[in-house]
Design a protein around this motif. Structure first.
Motif, PDB file in Angstrom:
ATOM      1  N   THR A  45     -17.597 -82.285 -24.842  1.00 12.04           N
ATOM      2  CA  THR A  45     -18.691 -81.513 -24.255  1.00 12.04           C
ATOM      3  C   THR A  45     -18.092 -80.230 -23.714  1.00 12.04           C
ATOM      4  N   PHE A  46     -18.661 -79.136 -24.097  1.00 11.40           N
ATOM      5  CA  PHE A  46     -18.168 -77.855 -23.650  1.00 11.40           C
ATOM      6  C   PHE A  46     -18.651 -77.583 -22.235  1.00 11.40           C
ATOM      7  N   ALA A  47     -17.963 -76.704 -21.536  1.00 12.48           N
ATOM      8  CA  ALA A  47     -18.330 -76.372 -20.156  1.00 12.48           C
ATOM      9  C   ALA A  47     -19.717 -75.733 -20.155  1.00 12.48           C
ATOM     10  N   LYS A  48     -20.557 -76.254 -19.328  1.00 19.88           N
ATOM     11  CA  LYS A  48     -21.907 -75.711 -19.228  1.00 19.88           C
ATOM     12  C   LYS A  48     -21.866 -74.483 -18.332  1.00 19.88           C
ATOM     13  N   PRO A  49     -22.610 -73.444 -18.665  1.00 19.38           N
ATOM     14  CA  PRO A  49     -22.591 -72.250 -17.817  1.00 19.38           C
ATOM     15  C   PRO A  49     -23.200 -72.551 -16.454  1.00 19.38           C
ATOM     16  N   ARG A  50     -22.551 -72.020 -15.439  1.00 16.19           N
ATOM     17  CA  ARG A  50     -23.056 -72.212 -14.082  1.00 16.19           C
ATOM     18  C   ARG A  50     -23.884 -70.991 -13.713  1.00 16.19           C
ATOM     19  N   VAL A  51     -25.085 -71.230 -13.256  1.00 16.37           N
ATOM     20  CA  VAL A  51     -25.965 -70.137 -12.870  1.00 16.37           C
ATOM     21  C   VAL A  51     -26.374 -70.320 -11.425  1.00 16.37           C
ATOM     22  N   MET A  52     -26.660 -69.209 -10.790  1.00 17.56           N
ATOM     23  CA  MET A  52     -27.104 -69.256  -9.414  1.00 17.56           C
ATOM     24  C   MET A  52     -28.610 -69.519  -9.397  1.00 17.56           C
ATOM     25  N   GLN A  53     -29.036 -70.447  -8.600  1.00 13.33           N
ATOM     26  CA  GLN A  53     -30.451 -70.755  -8.494  1.00 13.33           C
ATOM     27  C   GLN A  53     -31.141 -69.668  -7.674  1.00 13.33           C
ATOM     28  N   PRO A 134     -33.691 -45.540  -8.537  1.00 12.55           N
ATOM     29  CA  PRO A 134     -34.175 -45.340  -9.911  1.00 12.55           C
ATOM     30  C   PRO A 134     -33.057 -45.309 -10.950  1.00 12.55           C
ATOM     31  N   ARG A 135     -31.821 -45.009 -10.543  1.00 12.54           N
ATOM     32  CA  ARG A 135     -30.722 -44.919 -11.506  1.00 12.54           C
ATOM     33  C   ARG A 135     -29.736 -46.073 -11.367  1.00 12.54           C
ATOM     34  N   ALA A 136     -30.119 -47.125 -10.668  1.00 11.86           N
ATOM     35  CA  ALA A 136     -29.236 -48.291 -10.511  1.00 11.86           C
ATOM     36  C   ALA A 136     -29.225 -49.105 -11.798  1.00 11.86           C
ATOM     37  N   LYS A 137     -28.132 -49.793 -12.027  1.00  9.21           N
ATOM     38  CA  LYS A 137     -27.971 -50.626 -13.220  1.00  9.21           C
ATOM     39  C   LYS A 137     -28.281 -52.090 -12.894  1.00  9.21           C
ATOM     40  N   TYR A 138     -28.621 -52.822 -13.924  1.00  3.70           N
ATOM     41  CA  TYR A 138     -28.904 -54.242 -13.771  1.00  3.70           C
ATOM     42  C   TYR A 138     -27.672 -54.998 -13.277  1.00  3.70           C
ATOM     43  N   SER A 139     -26.500 -54.595 -13.731  1.00  2.00           N
ATOM     44  CA  SER A 139     -25.266 -55.260 -13.299  1.00  2.00           C
ATOM     45  C   SER A 139     -25.041 -55.099 -11.801  1.00  2.00           C
ATOM     46  N   ASP A 140     -25.527 -53.988 -11.229  1.00  2.01           N
ATOM     47  CA  ASP A 140     -25.416 -53.806  -9.778  1.00  2.01           C
ATOM     48  C   ASP A 140     -26.251 -54.847  -9.040  1.00  2.01           C
ATOM     49  N   MET A 141     -27.430 -55.123  -9.560  1.00  2.00           N
ATOM     50  CA  MET A 141     -28.283 -56.143  -8.933  1.00  2.00           C
ATOM     51  C   MET A 141     -27.613 -57.513  -9.023  1.00  2.00           C
ATOM     52  N   VAL A 142     -27.026 -57.826 -10.153  1.00  2.00           N
ATOM     53  CA  VAL A 142     -26.318 -59.102 -10.311  1.00  2.00           C
ATOM     54  C   VAL A 142     -25.143 -59.157  -9.339  1.00  2.00           C
ATOM     55  N   ASP A 143     -24.415 -58.052  -9.203  1.00  2.00           N
ATOM     56  CA  ASP A 143     -23.268 -58.017  -8.294  1.00  2.00           C
ATOM     57  C   ASP A 143     -23.688 -58.212  -6.847  1.00  2.00           C
ATOM     58  N   LEU A 145     -26.386 -59.747  -5.778  1.00  2.00           N
ATOM     59  CA  LEU A 145     -26.824 -61.134  -5.615  1.00  2.00           C
ATOM     60  C   LEU A 145     -25.623 -62.081  -5.551  1.00  2.00           C
ATOM     61  N   ASP A 146     -24.575 -61.767  -6.296  1.00  2.00           N
ATOM     62  CA  ASP A 146     -23.337 -62.547  -6.182  1.00  2.00           C
ATOM     63  C   ASP A 146     -22.739 -62.415  -4.786  1.00  2.00           C
ATOM     64  N   GLU A 147     -22.781 -61.219  -4.241  1.00  2.00           N
ATOM     65  CA  GLU A 147     -22.267 -61.015  -2.875  1.00  2.00           C
ATOM     66  C   GLU A 147     -23.096 -61.799  -1.849  1.00  2.00           C
ATOM     67  N   MET A 148     -24.388 -61.891  -2.070  1.00  2.00           N
ATOM     68  CA  MET A 148     -25.234 -62.699  -1.175  1.00  2.00           C
ATOM     69  C   MET A 148     -24.801 -64.162  -1.226  1.00  2.00           C
ATOM     70  N   LYS A 155     -31.062 -65.546   4.085  1.00  2.00           N
ATOM     71  CA  LYS A 155     -32.337 -64.838   3.989  1.00  2.00           C
ATOM     72  C   LYS A 155     -32.104 -63.459   3.398  1.00  2.00           C
ATOM     73  N   TYR A 156     -32.599 -63.282   2.204  1.00  2.00           N
ATOM     74  CA  TYR A 156     -32.569 -61.958   1.587  1.00  2.00           C
ATOM     75  C   TYR A 156     -33.765 -61.836   0.672  1.00  2.00           C
ATOM     76  N   ALA A 157     -34.158 -60.592   0.437  1.00  2.00           N
ATOM     77  CA  ALA A 157     -35.339 -60.335  -0.391  1.00  2.00           C
ATOM     78  C   ALA A 157     -35.098 -59.093  -1.232  1.00  2.00           C
ATOM     79  N   ILE A 158     -35.653 -59.109  -2.408  1.00  2.00           N
ATOM     80  CA  ILE A 158     -35.614 -57.940  -3.282  1.00  2.00           C
ATOM     81  C   ILE A 158     -36.925 -57.198  -3.074  1.00  2.00           C
ATOM     82  N   VAL A 159     -36.816 -55.973  -2.599  1.00  2.00           N
ATOM     83  CA  VAL A 159     -38.001 -55.194  -2.256  1.00  2.00           C
ATOM     84  C   VAL A 159     -37.998 -53.890  -3.057  1.00  2.00           C
ATOM     85  N   PRO A 160     -39.173 -53.297  -3.258  1.00  2.00           N
ATOM     86  CA  PRO A 160     -39.194 -51.991  -3.939  1.00  2.00           C
ATOM     87  C   PRO A 160     -38.653 -50.899  -3.004  1.00  2.00           C
TER      88      PRO A 160
END
Length: 174
Positions: A45-53, A134-143, A145-148, A155-160
């Motif tokens: 069985t290969f390693a299953k990817p771990r994702v953040m809930q 407006p010029r932020a990258k998707y990878s920045d959002m992932v980064d 969220l990883d820091e959180m 307690k954190y929220a994604i707001v406009p």
């Protein structure tokens, strides 16, 4: 092929045994190795990817949550993997609330991670608001969220990004 004749043994001497060369056929060993390799590759069985809930609330436009100004911290993601943050809330319509000071940082281990850890020591239960420019990258959002997750923020929220927050950003980031 030519054969080499050996002289007959002399009388009284023991005849010497002929040395035969030993040849090991490795073909069955290679076959067995490939069969075992194939068996283990197919049965492992290969390693299953771990994702953040990530639990997202039900989209309800009437549901708003008030955040205490002393507990709030806003993180804004800009272009070029830049991160800006300030403490408190930005309320330009309320003259009693001072304009927050915007601090630049980055995603290095001494960047936003240290800011979040220090804020967690100052304020036991901070609420982190994450807004993307407006010029932020998707990878920045992932980064971020990883820091959180790394700093164990509960307690954190994604707001406009509000217009007041956009005015705080440097001119090139708007």
């Amino acid at each position: 092929m030519a054969a080499i004749d050996q002289p007959a043994p002399k009388a009284g001497k023991k005849p010497r045994a002929r040395k035969h060369s030993f040849r090991l056929d490795m073909t069955p060993m290679v076959d067995l190795a490939f069969l075992l390799l194939t068996f283990f590759m197919l049965t492992t069985t290969f390693a299953k990817p771990r994702v953040m809930q990530l639990t997202m609330p039900v989209k309800d436009h009437d549901n708003t949550t008030d955040v205490n100004r002393s507990q709030a911290m806003t993180i804004m993601l800009g272009a070029g993997h830049r991160v800006f943050y300030y403490f408190g809330l930005n309320a330009p319509h309320d003259p009693s609330v001072p304009v927050p000071t915007l601090h630049p940082t980055d995603f290095s281990p001494k960047g936003i991670r240290q800011v979040l850890l220090a804020r967690g020591r100052q304020q036991p239960a901070p609420v982190v608001l994450i807004a993307t420019g407006p010029r932020a990258k998707y990878s920045d959002m992932v980064d971020v969220l990883d820091e959180m997750n790394i700093t164990n923020q509960r307690k954190y929220a994604i707001v406009p990004l509000s217009a007041a927050d956009r005015q705080l950003l440097p001119v090139g980031e708007r």
